[in-house]
Motif scaffolding. Sequence first.
Motif, PDB file in Angstrom:
ATOM      1  N   VAL A  68       0.844  -1.192   0.000  1.00 32.47           N
ATOM      2  CA  VAL A  68       0.000   0.000   0.000  1.00 32.47           C
ATOM      3  C   VAL A  68       0.881   1.244   0.000  1.00 32.47           C
ATOM      4  O   VAL A  68       1.792   1.374   0.831  1.00 32.47           O
ATOM      5  CB  VAL A  68      -0.932   0.001   1.225  1.00 32.47           C
ATOM      6  N   GLY A  71      -3.318   5.088   2.618  1.00 25.16           N
ATOM      7  CA  GLY A  71      -4.613   4.517   2.951  1.00 25.16           C
ATOM      8  C   GLY A  71      -5.834   5.241   2.441  1.00 25.16           C
ATOM      9  O   GLY A  71      -6.923   5.037   2.980  1.00 25.16           O
ATOM     10  N   VAL A  76      -6.937   1.842  -1.552  1.00 26.67           N
ATOM     11  CA  VAL A  76      -7.151   0.606  -0.776  1.00 26.67           C
ATOM     12  C   VAL A  76      -8.562   0.065  -0.920  1.00 26.67           C
ATOM     13  O   VAL A  76      -8.881  -1.007  -0.396  1.00 26.67           O
ATOM     14  CB  VAL A  76      -6.828   0.805   0.720  1.00 26.67           C
ATOM     15  N   ALA A  93       1.850  -2.139   4.777  1.00 26.21           N
ATOM     16  CA  ALA A  93       1.925  -0.678   4.700  1.00 26.21           C
ATOM     17  C   ALA A  93       2.933  -0.181   5.732  1.00 26.21           C
ATOM     18  O   ALA A  93       3.326  -0.918   6.648  1.00 26.21           O
ATOM     19  CB  ALA A  93       0.558  -0.053   4.956  1.00 26.21           C
ATOM     20  N   VAL A 101      -5.126   2.852   6.705  1.00 24.82           N
ATOM     21  CA  VAL A 101      -5.503   1.726   5.851  1.00 24.82           C
ATOM     22  C   VAL A 101      -6.654   0.942   6.475  1.00 24.82           C
ATOM     23  O   VAL A 101      -7.597   0.549   5.776  1.00 24.82           O
ATOM     24  CB  VAL A 101      -4.294   0.801   5.595  1.00 24.82           C
TER      25      VAL A 101
END
Length: 247
Positions: A68, A71, A76, A93, A101
């Motif tokens: 990721v 977020g 996501v 992440a 996230v």
Amino acid sequence: MSSRAPRSVVPVAPSVVFVEGPVSNWVVLAEEDGVALVDAGYPADTDLVLDTVRDAGHDPADLRRVYVTHGHVDHVGGIPGILARYPHVEVLAHADELDNVRGPQREQVTPAEIGGRLAAPRVLRWLVQAVRADALRPTTVPSVRAFTAADFDGRAITPMPAPGHTAGSTAYLLPAADALVTGDAVVSHHDTQPGSWSPRPRMITPFFTGDQDRALESARALPVPGTVLPGHGPAVRRAGDGWVALR
């Protein structure tokens, strides 16, 4: 099969496919032990993300992880749908980005905060696209964990801190492809920006960013490889003193 369609799909290297999605972007990576994604679009993009994994020559069942960049729901939002079908997939992440996230509350601009900017037609058009992509759907990714150096041992990907857009915003360097996946730390174009602007590495529209001064500092510190794979806009490659879009 998704009814949504990407704006462009670009094979950047034998193991790297860049997808310029309908509203935001992601990258498909062939890794040593399976397939990885960098980001996964909006909630409405789940099927399209999996279609692009297939189009890149992979079986979605071979997905192993999602890296990721940050977020926000446009990066996501597709992950919960992927996990519903492939619960073994890891989501990684930066430690400072975990709450963002996990959601459902996140460090992200809301339509109310955009306010009077909606009078600009391009901003309103972008918002309509985002809402159609299920931007308002509550999105949670409770299984996300903080990556460590060990997660990148032996892999052709290196995380590069890029805080400012969000607290734990991260870019990912792909040395074998001479490419940098930037998320929103650097974009090549965003739908809220004038259509006359030619694609090149630039900052995203400031109202999307949590700390603009820090974001500028982070962007300046990032390496600048031959190819930039941004979170919005087409992939761009160096051409002499300028940049060309890859589409």
